[in-house]
Scaffold this active site. Structure first.
Site, PDB file in Angstrom:
ATOM      1  CB  THR A  47      -0.941   0.018   1.223  1.00  0.00           C
ATOM      2  OG1 THR A  47      -0.160   0.048   2.418  1.00  0.00           O
ATOM      3  CG2 THR A  47      -1.853  -1.192   1.227  1.00  0.00           C
ATOM      4  CG  ASP A  48      -1.180   4.826  -1.379  1.00  0.00           C
ATOM      5  OD1 ASP A  48      -1.849   4.547  -0.363  1.00  0.00           O
ATOM      6  OD2 ASP A  48      -1.692   5.295  -2.408  1.00  0.00           O
ATOM      7  CB  ALA A  49       1.085   7.613   2.573  1.00  0.00           C
TER       8      ALA A  49
END
Length: 133
Positions: free
Chosen positions: A14-16
């Site tokens: 995942t990203d932030a």
């Protein structure tokens, strides 16, 4: 006949914002193709070591529909559309249940690893892929 590979979304995917990072859908689809090849009776390492052949992405067209999220259980659905002498064309979808999150069409070229050039796909591998047409 479709081939299905289940994939869990981990934190590292995942990203932030806890959404799956866009490039990881391509990795998920790569895993789906590797598992389809295995289900057809072949393994990438075996093909590299024993036959000096591999498959590389020649072309792809992708569309993102909805984000996958941390801890989602996804399914990569892979369908073989066409098997030719030196390439195979596949449709792939990343799904959460019945919901399509990502889809792409990919063309793979069969190459001689040592020469780095396209070669005719062995008949037994063509037949293996054809099971999923």
């Amino acid at each position: 006949m479709s081939h299905h590979t289940n994939i869990r979304v981990y934190y590292e995917d995942t990203d932030a914002g806890a959404f799956v990072y866009y490039a990881n859908y391509l990795k998920f689809c790569e895993r789906g193709r590797s598992e389809l090849l295995r289900a057809a009776g072949f393994e990438n390492k075996q093909l590299l070591d024993e036959r000096d052949i591999g498959f590389v992405v020649k072309r792809l067209n992708a569309e993102y529909h909805r984000p996958a999220l941390l801890d989602d259980m996804l399914c990569v659905q892979t369908d073989v559309l066409e098997v030719k002498n030196a390439r195979v064309i596949m449709d792939q979808r990343v799904m959460r249940g019945e919901e399509i999150l990502f889809e792409m069409q990919v063309t793979l070229a069969c190459i001689d690893i040592k020469k780095g050039k396209a070669v005719k796909m062995p008949q037994d591998i063509k037949e293996g892929f054809s099971q999923y047409e």
